[in-house]
Design an enzyme around this catalytic site. Structure first.
Site, PDB file in Angstrom:
ATOM      1  N   ARG A 261      36.052  33.817  26.430  1.00  0.00           N
ATOM      2  CA  ARG A 261      36.815  32.568  26.438  1.00  0.00           C
ATOM      3  C   ARG A 261      35.945  31.454  25.858  1.00  0.00           C
ATOM      4  O   ARG A 261      34.794  31.286  26.258  1.00  0.00           O
ATOM      5  CB  ARG A 261      37.237  32.222  27.868  1.00  0.00           C
ATOM      6  CG  ARG A 261      38.131  30.994  27.986  1.00  0.00           C
ATOM      7  CD  ARG A 261      38.500  30.749  29.443  1.00  0.00           C
ATOM      8  NE  ARG A 261      39.286  31.843  29.984  1.00  0.00           N
ATOM      9  CZ  ARG A 261      39.305  32.193  31.276  1.00  0.00           C
ATOM     10  NH1 ARG A 261      38.556  31.548  32.144  1.00  0.00           N
ATOM     11  NH2 ARG A 261      40.056  33.196  31.690  1.00  0.00           N
TER      12      ARG A 261
ATOM     13  N   ARG B 181      35.004  23.743  34.174  1.00  0.00           N
ATOM     14  CA  ARG B 181      35.440  24.600  33.067  1.00  0.00           C
ATOM     15  C   ARG B 181      36.056  23.774  31.939  1.00  0.00           C
ATOM     16  O   ARG B 181      35.956  22.543  31.932  1.00  0.00           O
ATOM     17  CB  ARG B 181      36.429  25.640  33.599  1.00  0.00           C
ATOM     18  CG  ARG B 181      35.801  26.584  34.623  1.00  0.00           C
ATOM     19  CD  ARG B 181      36.714  27.754  34.938  1.00  0.00           C
ATOM     20  NE  ARG B 181      36.099  28.691  35.867  1.00  0.00           N
ATOM     21  CZ  ARG B 181      36.663  29.858  36.196  1.00  0.00           C
ATOM     22  NH1 ARG B 181      37.849  30.212  35.690  1.00  0.00           N
ATOM     23  NH2 ARG B 181      36.070  30.671  37.047  1.00  0.00           N
TER      24      ARG B 181
ATOM     25  N   LYS C 186      35.114  27.604  41.057  1.00  0.00           N
ATOM     26  CA  LYS C 186      35.466  26.995  39.779  1.00  0.00           C
ATOM     27  C   LYS C 186      36.017  25.589  39.991  1.00  0.00           C
ATOM     28  O   LYS C 186      36.525  25.243  41.062  1.00  0.00           O
ATOM     29  CB  LYS C 186      36.492  27.858  39.060  1.00  0.00           C
ATOM     30  CG  LYS C 186      37.785  28.112  39.829  1.00  0.00           C
ATOM     31  CD  LYS C 186      38.630  29.141  39.110  1.00  0.00           C
ATOM     32  CE  LYS C 186      39.863  29.517  39.921  1.00  0.00           C
ATOM     33  NZ  LYS C 186      40.661  30.577  39.277  1.00  0.00           N
TER      34      LYS C 186
ATOM     35  N   LYS D   6      38.252  22.564  37.765  1.00  0.00           N
ATOM     36  CA  LYS D   6      39.059  22.335  36.574  1.00  0.00           C
ATOM     37  C   LYS D   6      39.439  20.863  36.469  1.00  0.00           C
ATOM     38  O   LYS D   6      39.925  20.278  37.434  1.00  0.00           O
ATOM     39  CB  LYS D   6      40.312  23.209  36.601  1.00  0.00           C
ATOM     40  CG  LYS D   6      40.002  24.707  36.591  1.00  0.00           C
ATOM     41  CD  LYS D   6      41.270  25.546  36.637  1.00  0.00           C
ATOM     42  CE  LYS D   6      40.943  27.035  36.587  1.00  0.00           C
ATOM     43  NZ  LYS D   6      42.177  27.870  36.623  1.00  0.00           N
TER      44      LYS D   6
ATOM     45  N   CYS E  60      50.760  34.828  32.052  1.00  0.00           N
ATOM     46  CA  CYS E  60      49.348  35.176  31.936  1.00  0.00           C
ATOM     47  C   CYS E  60      49.226  36.516  31.224  1.00  0.00           C
ATOM     48  O   CYS E  60      50.215  37.193  30.954  1.00  0.00           O
ATOM     49  CB  CYS E  60      48.708  35.242  33.317  1.00  0.00           C
ATOM     50  SG  CYS E  60      49.266  36.650  34.307  1.00  0.00           S
TER      51      CYS E  60
ATOM     52  N   CYS F 223      43.523  42.594  32.481  1.00  0.00           N
ATOM     53  CA  CYS F 223      43.049  41.845  33.651  1.00  0.00           C
ATOM     54  C   CYS F 223      42.895  42.766  34.855  1.00  0.00           C
ATOM     55  O   CYS F 223      43.849  43.446  35.265  1.00  0.00           O
ATOM     56  CB  CYS F 223      44.009  40.707  33.985  1.00  0.00           C
ATOM     57  SG  CYS F 223      43.477  39.762  35.437  1.00  0.00           S
TER      58      CYS F 223
ATOM     59  N   CYS G  12      49.585  38.350  39.221  1.00  0.00           N
ATOM     60  CA  CYS G  12      48.959  38.326  40.541  1.00  0.00           C
ATOM     61  C   CYS G  12      49.090  36.921  41.109  1.00  0.00           C
ATOM     62  O   CYS G  12      49.537  36.009  40.410  1.00  0.00           O
ATOM     63  CB  CYS G  12      47.492  38.769  40.456  1.00  0.00           C
ATOM     64  SG  CYS G  12      46.366  37.450  39.947  1.00  0.00           S
TER      65      CYS G  12
ATOM     66  N   CYS H  87      47.291  31.818  37.146  1.00  0.00           N
ATOM     67  CA  CYS H  87      46.744  31.319  35.887  1.00  0.00           C
ATOM     68  C   CYS H  87      47.795  30.643  35.008  1.00  0.00           C
ATOM     69  O   CYS H  87      47.464  29.749  34.234  1.00  0.00           O
ATOM     70  CB  CYS H  87      46.074  32.453  35.119  1.00  0.00           C
ATOM     71  SG  CYS H  87      44.562  33.051  35.910  1.00  0.00           S
TER      72      CYS H  87
END
Length: 575
Positions: A74, A143, A210, A212, A431, A437, A476, A480
């Site tokens: 990424r 991120r 994380k 964001k 996603c 994944c 899931c 995302c």
């Protein structure tokens, strides 16, 4: 302080020597395409995930072969802005080292899939040659920063991009590990490496999870600002001039099936800051989370849980103390939608911009369909502007001169890039999920297009084919593609099974609620058909689908206890 043991990743970060671990040795280990379990965690900070082709697992297992390991890479692109040369470099890496496609993500950047371990360094070095990198695109750090997609649209959009770029640069990890491991940089020799020297903002354990950050310019909420840990909302005066920013904290989409202690949450508006204090505000929110966040339980380590544990008033006081200026009262703002605006537009400076729909962000040449990858490559070869990825997985060919516009129009037509999608399809996102994944429980990107076709048929039957309805799907519960902020959201529960959510606001300010659990396509279509029919017959003028399902009582039938008010949290769909 707490007597609870720290989460395993905390010790891993401490022992990693500022994100080095044994990554360099693992990349050179030719006997396997894998890296160690500890290095799989560390490599995320470098912008990569080790994955495998799950469609091949059974076959390779029968043959006593290891999994078909490869990296998802990424790229860090604050604001989603790339030059034509950078686009061409990405295209080349995808074809030479990846699976022959590129993926535009819901965070305004690229992902490359299928890069085997022995091509990873070459891929990163190619990126570096065009001034791109992957550091901090994943991991327990700030991120990729998203901003309002087109800074040429107005002065406020330009200011949003500049703020996002400055935040991204300022909050980057400072360790030399990235350059050493991937770019053959010189190792640090002599002197003592300490947290205050190497990572003056993060320290040796970085963040608990994380982080964001996004920047929005009303009335367009294209970045889904309430879904993120930290946000800045542009506040303009009557002349359209920037007065400052409303700061938001505590949004997040992830949850775990069956664990009621985890849930998606919309962000709170913390307060108002002047432009000169915005960068310090970003640092202050991040360091409060660094110091206050839960390092014992990673499922409870996001900013949203820290906001609820400590309270918004405590956050407001502490952030203001660290900025050195008290936050002001939030200023009024209004969002109207979260989607992109497709087709041609012209900005104040007279330049041309073309927003193209890219279904689920997948850039490839489709058999019998648009040749997206080749077409965009050809455009990059002649373009005098730049490309801008959007948070809705689309691309803007931006800043095109009047002289170049006819050539771009010709290439768009030649390669079938003209948008012919329905409003429902244009407002849908998925996603990646299977086959790459490792967290996916169900299909998403490969399945949603066919489900949208079925929705289109139902909408056509009820005479609402031109209605804008936001549909999102994830494989899931990690969220995302931000399904909990979709008017119709699908969250993978198992093979062919999804939880169905309804009722999130069209402008991104309200979460959805769980409507049906563990259902497949027949049950999904059977449930939505009569609701869409009722909406077509009984909606009020200007009423969006999500507002109708609340007013009509469809959500109340679930018995969920979550309230619908934005910025009051917690807002928890049923387990």
């Amino acid at each position: 302080m707490t007597d609870k043991p720290l989460a395993r990743n905390e010790g891993l970060k401490t022992k990693s020597h500022y994100l080095r671990g044994t990554l360099a040795e693992g990349l050179d280990r030719e006997i396997t395409g894998e890296i160690t379990e500890d290095d799989q965690q560390l490599v995320k900070f470098h912008g990569m995930y080790l994955q495998d082709e799950r469609d091949l697992r059974a076959e390779r297992s029968k043959k006593k072969m290891e999994k078909a390991f490869s990296f998802m890479i990424r790229v860090r692109i604050p604001g989603g802005v790339t030059t034509p040369a950078q686009w061409l470099a990405m295209d080349q890496i995808a074809r030479d080292y990846g699976n022959g496609t590129m993926r535009l993500t819901t965070r305004e950047t690229f992902q490359l899939h299928g890069v085997i371990k022995f091509n990873a360094r070459a891929s990163i070095q190619k990126l570096d040659s065009v001034l791109l990198d992957t550091i901090a695109a994943c991991g327990d750090v700030n991120r990729n920063v998203m901003t309002a997609s087109n800074p040429h649209q107005s002065g406020a959009h330009k200011a949003a991009y500049e703020l996002g770029k400055n935040i991204s640069d300022y909050l980057l990890p400072r360790t030399g590990a990235y350059r050493e491991i991937w770019l053959n940089g010189e190792k640090v020799a002599g002197g003592e490496e300490t947290a205050t020297v190497v990572e003056p903002i993060y320290g040796e354990t970085y963040l608990p999870r994380k982080f964001k950050t996004v920047v929005a310019v009303p009335p367009q909420n294209d970045v889904d600002i309430f879904a993120h840990d930290l946000g800045f909302i542009a506040i303009l005066n009557d002349k359209g001039e920037l007065e400052g920013w409303n700061v938001t904290v505590g949004g997040g989409m992830g949850m775990t099936h069956g664990d009621v202690k985890t849930y998606p949450r919309t962000a709170d508006v913390l307060g108002f800051v002047r432009p000169e204090h915005a960068l310090k505000a970003a640092e202050s929110v991040l360091t409060v989370q660094r110091d206050w966040g839960d390092r014992t339980n990673r499922a409870h380590a996001r900013v949203k849980y820290t906001v609820e544990d400590r309270g918004l008033d405590a956050w407001r006081r502490e952030v203001g103390r660290r900025i050195g200026v008290a936050l002001g009262e939030p200023r009024p703002f209004k969002f109207t939608h979260t989607g992109d605006r497709y087709g041609w537009s012209k900005s104040e400076d007279g330049r041309n911009h073309l927003t193209l729909f890219i279904e689920n962000g997948r850039i490839k040449d489709w058999d019998g369909g648009p040749r997206i990858m080749t077409g965009l490559r050809r455009i990059a070869e002649v373009l005098d502007g730049e490309f801008r990825m959007t948070s809705n997985q689309n691309v803007i060919i931006a800043n095109i001169s009047d002289e170049k516009r006819p050539e771009v129009e010709r290439l768009v037509a030649e390669y079938g890039l003209t948008d012919k999608a329905s409003p429902i399809r244009r407002n849908a996102m998925a996603c990646v999920a299977l086959p790459t994944c490792g967290l996916a429980l169900a299909e998403s990107e490969r399945y949603l297009p066919s489900l949208i076709t079925a929705f289109e048929d139902i909408a056509e039957k009820h005479g609402i084919a031109d209605e804008e309805i936001v549909v999102r799907m994830t494989g899931c519960p990690n969220g995302c593609a931000r399904p909990y902020l979709a008017e119709i959201g699908f969250v993978g529960k198992g093979p062919g099974k999804y939880n169905l959510y309804l009722g999130a606001a069209f402008n991104g300010e309200r979460l959805s609620k769980l409507y049906l659990e563990d259902v497949g396509e027949p049950e999904i279509l059977a449930a939505l058909d009569p609701i869409l029919g009722d909406f077509a017959k009984n909606r009020q003028t200007g009423e969006h689908f999500s507002d109708f399902v609340i007013r009509a009582g469809y959500i109340a039938q679930t018995g969920n206890g979550a309230d619908f008010h934005v910025n009051t949290g917690p807002q928890r769909p049923a387990a």
